[in-house]
Design an enzyme around this catalytic site. Structure first.
Site, PDB file in Angstrom:
ATOM      1  N   HIS B 264       0.836  -1.214   0.000  1.00 14.60           N
ATOM      2  CA  HIS B 264       0.000   0.000   0.000  1.00 14.60           C
ATOM      3  C   HIS B 264       0.872   1.265   0.000  1.00 14.60           C
ATOM      4  O   HIS B 264       0.734   2.134  -0.866  1.00 14.60           O
ATOM      5  CB  HIS B 264      -0.915  -0.020   1.230  1.00 14.60           C
ATOM      6  CG  HIS B 264      -1.792   1.179   1.374  1.00 14.60           C
ATOM      7  ND1 HIS B 264      -3.098   1.209   0.958  1.00 14.60           N
ATOM      8  CD2 HIS B 264      -1.542   2.412   1.887  1.00 14.60           C
ATOM      9  CE1 HIS B 264      -3.617   2.411   1.197  1.00 14.60           C
ATOM     10  NE2 HIS B 264      -2.696   3.160   1.772  1.00 14.60           N
ATOM     11  N   GLU B 265       1.771   1.347   0.969  1.00 16.53           N
ATOM     12  CA  GLU B 265       2.637   2.532   1.046  1.00 16.53           C
ATOM     13  C   GLU B 265       3.549   2.584  -0.185  1.00 16.53           C
ATOM     14  O   GLU B 265       3.879   3.659  -0.680  1.00 16.53           O
ATOM     15  CB  GLU B 265       3.461   2.524   2.328  1.00 16.53           C
ATOM     16  CG  GLU B 265       2.656   2.417   3.631  1.00 16.53           C
ATOM     17  CD  GLU B 265       1.566   3.470   3.786  1.00 16.53           C
ATOM     18  OE1 GLU B 265       1.712   4.571   3.214  1.00 16.53           O
ATOM     19  OE2 GLU B 265       0.563   3.188   4.473  1.00 16.53           O
ATOM     20  N   HIS B 268       1.795   4.486  -2.800  1.00 23.86           N
ATOM     21  CA  HIS B 268       1.954   5.942  -2.594  1.00 23.86           C
ATOM     22  C   HIS B 268       3.341   6.389  -3.071  1.00 23.86           C
ATOM     23  O   HIS B 268       3.487   7.423  -3.725  1.00 23.86           O
ATOM     24  CB  HIS B 268       1.823   6.283  -1.100  1.00 23.86           C
ATOM     25  CG  HIS B 268       0.424   6.265  -0.563  1.00 23.86           C
ATOM     26  ND1 HIS B 268      -0.582   7.025  -1.102  1.00 23.86           N
ATOM     27  CD2 HIS B 268      -0.130   5.601   0.489  1.00 23.86           C
ATOM     28  CE1 HIS B 268      -1.707   6.824  -0.407  1.00 23.86           C
ATOM     29  NE2 HIS B 268      -1.453   5.954   0.564  1.00 23.86           N
ATOM     30  N   GLU B 294      -4.811   7.742  -2.798  1.00 20.98           N
ATOM     31  CA  GLU B 294      -5.333   6.446  -2.350  1.00 20.98           C
ATOM     32  C   GLU B 294      -5.643   5.538  -3.536  1.00 20.98           C
ATOM     33  O   GLU B 294      -5.575   4.316  -3.418  1.00 20.98           O
ATOM     34  CB  GLU B 294      -6.573   6.637  -1.474  1.00 20.98           C
ATOM     35  CG  GLU B 294      -6.262   7.177  -0.075  1.00 20.98           C
ATOM     36  CD  GLU B 294      -5.375   6.247   0.743  1.00 20.98           C
ATOM     37  OE1 GLU B 294      -5.559   5.015   0.675  1.00 20.98           O
ATOM     38  OE2 GLU B 294      -4.481   6.756   1.463  1.00 20.98           O
TER      39      GLU B 294
END
Lengths: 498, 498
Positions: B264-265, B268, B294
């Site tokens: 997830h990170e 980003h 997101e």
């Protein structure tokens, strides 16, 4: 302006300076510890701008007016405020005497110089560094005039790092030391050397990390306020007296390296953590001078850390961290190994006896460089000649010669003598401490609280409240380099059976 | 003022804002990763002052004049400068509409609120947090008026996080989703659940760290520009497009937790690292909105990371990191386990299907809180009622209920919908991507370069050059939440045999 308003502005100014310093420290800490490797550019942009903002803030004419206003009323101020105004006026005068464009040009130069020096050292190419070093020397000669035009340039620079110290003082200091260290070294070198080969067995970094934690505990460093990180070159960085970081570097084939880095940096950290709350977020926060700072780091590192009682105290625990590596080694053997005298090329790895000779080489060269009697191009030859003369060794290349230290690339000329001064201050502090209390009983039980208490009271608590010379006087009495020489003579006579 | 001079000032202003942001980031990064535990106070002092300095810098009247001057000449500016001025004018107008004393008061409040929330959560004591939350809501209602007095307060706040989005838009978006997710969830819950017990075997942090390195490699994150650290709550922090950090938290009894945090990170980070050089050190650097951000993180985490082809591709390597733990597990079993649907209390641990329901609870409560139709004191009851209604579960305490998230304590109202929007944007991006190229062939071989290339071209490169809505349009076409619903229906029909 009312005095009350002026004092509020004084506090605000100092808090802002603290904030800029904290920002700088956080970026530096990140850059040297965890930052990915190709990220220097963006950090450099930020650091440069923040330095400019700080400069603008502090060099503004209204700051000068505020400080003048308060200085005229200094008799009405308490000692704390009075010292703040005195210190800030000194810094303000110095900063505003440097033309803003030269200041910025110099900031760009030192930033670039660090890069160039790294490459020059890597490639063993002094010629690459030479033009930059020439510019750095020229800037420092010019800045010395801004700092104090009544002094010789190198005296003005020395004064920046250790106020009150000049060449006359250092010439005498170093000549006293050299006169006693050189024959002592010669005598030592004729004796049989202890075996220190076990220091170079394999000591896994993971075990060394745990050993560092233990050492910090022995030093009485509160981990809620003192962190440890890993960097290429160890250092101590203080945000404030509740937040200090030390770093070390683990060499798996050299257990003494990180061990004594941790104790050395731990000594710096003890100082910073011991400074009183009253001076926090002011210009009086932080250790008072480089010399006094080194007196503390080298106190813990050498006077305590390389003493037999201390090593005896920690050795059983040390054997738990390194059971195989130290299975056939006694505390006494370890003590002799970490005190082995060996003239060598690299200052940061030097033993306690030859260390000051390394400093003297740099002092002599800086004196002539800034004095204009030595051309930058001739630095390598002068360096190699002095290493032969003082330490009796040949320098094989500039990488392990005049390119070894980062100080010049950072624009620091006049800094090195602090290392030797600190060692000498420390020895005299120890002598006084021994006169006032039982030092070695508790240390031999691994209890440093008495030592730390004494240093805390005589040195740490004041931060910048006292002048460096007054802190030295407070802890040493009249400074006498012979005390350090005596300490060395006694220690090495015992170690080498002279 | 000449235009050339004005443009130089424009660039300088933005570099300064970048520098303050970098300082803030470095202090925050330090504080959440390696800083010793009792050091928050001094860091808080520095952060507060730097925020004040930044505010003073940006809210100065001459900045307003500069921006007006350039805006009047916007037809002569290139697109880059024109967008910069437009964005800066928007921020400037917003900032200067907030009275300085309220701005500072709010900064103090959010700083304090974070502490209070931590304690309240720890003690499961909503009453402790209530007075602070009341103040935060009141401030946000007032600030919403400053942001845009023509809008309803919550619309003004929503617009801050995802420009162009308002309650009318979100009500329709969420009602479409709810209308399809709730029956889908009901159908899923009637089916047999996959075994996911092996996810909770013991996965040592040390092996998970190595696994993180591997995952970052698969994601194509260049470690020379992207670091990884450990924090209580994972996050991504960007200094610039050459320096991004992600963090994770290793739970030894839950291998999926850090695995999907890293992915997830990492999503980003891919976004930030993919932004073009032209906008660096300007207000257009960084991802354009929370929703678009997101969309990228959840794209990598769910659409790719929780897909069968991806898991099949990485599973052989994963078994090398966890040979014992996964010896009796197949890629297919792992895929089913990390996609197990289970209505639960904690948003950040929710599965892909129920996740949006968590967001809807917060949206409904915020809407009423800011709209003035729900008293702060009634938040826990409203929260618990909505969890029952949307997710069918009882909330046992406020710690795992309305006190679970940090957002409100940081003053963020209107932020949560971005999470759901991002998920929906992502699903539509995937659909378009599948129409243009072979997505799953390369992914099933562990090759994400095609996926990343597509996102880089359609989304990442622009940074703030385009409006959020234009980025969405660029990558999604006309946004249609039904695409996300269809994606979910198809995925869970396959998984649960509906």
């Amino acid at each position: 302006m009312e005095q009350k308003e002026a004092l509020a502005k004084l506090a605000e100014l100092q808090k802002k300076l603290y904030a800029y310093q904290a920002a700088d420290s956080a970026l530096y800490l990140d850059g040297t510890t965890v930052a990915p490797k190709d990220t220097a550019e963006g950090r450099g942009v930020a650091l440069g701008i923040l330095a400019g903002e700080r400069h603008k803030l502090f060099s503004a004419p209204e700051v000068g007016r505020l400080l003048d206003f308060l200085w005229e009323r200094k008799d009405e101020l308490d000692q704390l405020r009075c010292r703040q105004v005195e210190e800030l006026r000194r810094s303000y005068a110095q900063l505003t005497r440097i033309p803003a464009d030269e200041y910025m040009e110099y900031a760009v130069l030192t930033n670039e110089a660090s890069d160039v020096w790294h490459r020059a050292k890597e490639r063993d190419d002094f010629e690459l560094f030479r033009p930059v070093l020439e510019k750095l020397v020229a800037f420092n000669v010019k800045f010395a005039g801004y700092y104090d035009s009544t002094k010789l340039p190198y005296d003005a620079l020395l004064n920046e790092y250790e106020r009150g110290v000049d060449m006359a003082y250092l010439d005498q200091f170093f000549s006293t030391l050299r006169g006693r260290i050189v024959p002592l070294l010669r005598a030592v070198m004729e004796k049989e050397q202890p075996d220190d080969s076990f220091l170079r067995r394999r000591y896994p970094a993971e075990s060394q990390r745990k050993f560092s934690d233990y050492l910090m505990e022995v030093l009485g460093l509160d981990r809620a306020h003192c962190g440890i990180g890993e960097t290429e070159h160890p250092y101590t960085l203080e945000f404030n007296n509740k937040d200090v970081r030390i770093t070390t570097h683990y060499h798996e084939e050299d257990v003494g390296n990180s061990m004594y880095s941790v104790i050395h940096e731990g000594g710096h950290a003890k100082y910073e953590l011991g400074i009183c709350d009253e001076v926090q977020y002011t210009c009086l926060a932080g250790g008072v001078s480089m010399g006094v700072h080194e007196s503390q780091s080298r106190f813990y590192e050498n006077l305590i850390g390389r003493s037999l009682p201390f090593i005896r105290a920690i050795f059983p625990k040390m054997k738990e961290f390194f059971p195989e590596q130290l299975s056939d080694v006694t505390a006494e053997q370890f003590y002799r190994a970490v005190n082995k005298v060996q003239p060598s090329l690299i200052r940061t790895e030097a033993d306690e006896l030859t260390y000051c000779l390394h400093v003297m080489v740099r002092y002599e060269i800086e004196k002539q460089l800034i004095g204009g009697t030595l051309a930058v191009a001739d630095v390598p030859a002068a360096w190699n000649r002095l290493y032969k003369e003082y330490l009796g060794i040949e320098v094989p290349d500039d990488r392990s010669g005049c390119l070894q230290d980062s100080h010049w690339s950072g624009g620091a000329f006049g800094y090195f003598p602090s290392y030797a001064l600190g060692s000498a201050y420390g020895a005299q502090m120890l002598k006084n401490m021994e006169g006032e209390m039982d030092v070695w009983g508790p240390v031999s039980r691994g209890d440093l609280s008495g030592v730390s208490g004494w240093l805390g009271e005589k040195v740490h608590q004041f931060g910048g409240l006292l002048e460096p010379a007054d802190v030295v006087k407070n802890a040493c009495g009249e400074f006498d380099p012979a005390v350090f020489a005596e300490y060395l003579e006694k220690k090495y006579a015992d170690l080498y059976g002279l």
